[in-house]
Design an enzyme around this catalytic site. Structure first.
Site, PDB file in Angstrom:
ATOM      1  N   LYS A 196     -16.944  -1.949   0.477  1.00  5.66           N
ATOM      2  CA  LYS A 196     -15.883  -1.303   1.246  1.00  5.66           C
ATOM      3  C   LYS A 196     -16.362  -0.118   2.089  1.00  5.66           C
ATOM      4  CE  LYS A 196     -11.823  -0.840  -0.739  1.00  5.66           C
ATOM      5  NZ  LYS A 196     -10.973  -1.680   0.138  1.00  5.66           N
ATOM      6  N   SER A 216       0.832  -1.211   0.000  1.00 15.70           N
ATOM      7  CA  SER A 216       0.000   0.000   0.000  1.00 15.70           C
ATOM      8  C   SER A 216       0.860   1.252   0.000  1.00 15.70           C
ATOM      9  CB  SER A 216      -0.893   0.004   1.250  1.00 15.70           C
ATOM     10  OG  SER A 216      -1.534   1.250   1.420  1.00 15.70           O
ATOM     11  N   TYR A 225      -2.909  -0.053  10.056  1.00 16.85           N
ATOM     12  CA  TYR A 225      -2.963  -0.711   8.749  1.00 16.85           C
ATOM     13  C   TYR A 225      -1.664  -0.476   7.983  1.00 16.85           C
ATOM     14  CZ  TYR A 225      -3.882  -1.263   3.780  1.00 16.85           C
ATOM     15  OH  TYR A 225      -3.769  -1.611   2.443  1.00 16.85           O
TER      16      TYR A 225
END
Length: 321
Positions: A179, A117, A141
């Site tokens: 999501k 990411s 995250y």
């Protein structure tokens, strides 16, 4: 057999569709369907079998998984909620689970292509190059993703299999309905416009004008093209940015939505205090390493991608047509 973890998710289901388009369906889908809405992402897709992610992770941990011959693993499974601050859960799910799967692939020389990411760059004040000097995780995250990238770097010199990590920038496109708050801004703002007749954007912050925050938006079709390019070039390993290399302001992309819908205005709202110091106001992939790897399939122009996606949202509520 191909394994796609997170196969009922956003990018995972797009990978499966691309495999199906190539006549490939010997696929094991691994996912967690606690959120039953994700079942909709698997409709119309062809695959050999499905396995629950927890069962799969446990079998990877104790090395009891026996899936026969596996020729590639696309590892997209992760908790991607940047607002989830349960660090213990994030590390167990995104870090430990990924390490176990990587070890399995290394022992069997299976190509391992996984989702990293761009959140690993934090505020981006040090740049967006795939190197430690640029990395700064701002939430659990991002930390879990960054720690796995670091683990991969330690393993690469020992590996006899292909290992590739993709640092996704702002991905949008079909199959992201489940999501919710983590869905792309294109998805969210399209439906906001339908409901309220207007689109809200944040006022300026950190030196940016109203709606002037900049992101590197990349269409999910282009993401899958990047992944498949590396799959087709097994000699390539490493961690690569997966973005277009061109940033666009929020004002730019919402104009594409307004133009497609033929209606709407933009209204600016105060920047939330809860996001101050934790928000990426600017992202733009440095694609030097990607281009040096020979990637030559290009990227869809933002306006074209936004309007194509709006058409899919209008015709099929954002799912594959």
């Amino acid at each position: 057999m191909k394994i796609v973890t997170g196969g009922a998710g956003f990018i995972g289901s797009n990978i499966i569709k691309k495999l199906n388009d190539r006549g490939i369906n010997d696929i094991l889908v691994v996912d967690d369907l606690t959120d039953g809405r994700k079942c909709r992402n698997l409709q119309g897709l062809s695959f050999y079998d499905y396995m629950d992610y927890e069962d799969f992770a446990n079998q990877m941990a104790d090395e009891s998984f026996d899936g026969g011959y596996i020729d590639v693993v696309f590892h997209e499974g992760a908790c991607s909620d940047t607002m989830n601050y349960d660090g213990r859960y994030m590390m167990k799910n995104n870090y430990e689970g990924s390490k176990n799967l990587l070890r399995y692939c290394m022992h069997r020389k299976i190509p391992f292509l996984y989702a990293s990411s761009a959140s690993t760059y934090g505020s981006g004040k040090h740049g967006f190059r795939e190197e430690p000097a640029c990395e700064q995780a701002l939430n659990p995250y991002a930390y879990s993703k960054l720690q796995f990238d670091r683990f991969v770097r330690r393993m690469l010199p020992l590996a006899n299999n292909q290992i590739v990590g993709f640092r996704y920038f702002n991905v949008f496109g079909p199959q992201e309905n489940h999501k919710d708050r983590m869905a792309s801004l294109i998805y969210q703002k399209y439906y906001e416009l339908q409901k309220n007749g207007k689109i809200t954007l944040f006022e300026g912050t950190a030196g940016y004008e109203n709606g002037g925050q900049i992101r590197d938006f990349i269409y999910v079709n282009d993401v899958v093209n990047v992944i498949f390019y590396f799959w087709e070039h097994p000699e390539l390993s490493g961690i690569y940015n997966c973005g277009t290399g061109e940033g666009h302001s929020f004002n730019d992309f919402v104009q594409g939505i307004i133009e497609y819908c033929g209606k709407g205005i933009v209204e600016y709202v105060p920047f939330p205090n809860i996001l101050k110091g934790k928000y990426q106001s600017f992202t733009q992939a440095d694609t030097t390493k990607l281009m040096d790897a020979g990637y030559d399939r290009g990227f869809t122009l933002l306006k074209e991608a936004v309007q194509e996606y709006c058409r899919i949202l209008e015709k099929s509520d954002g799912y594959f047509e």
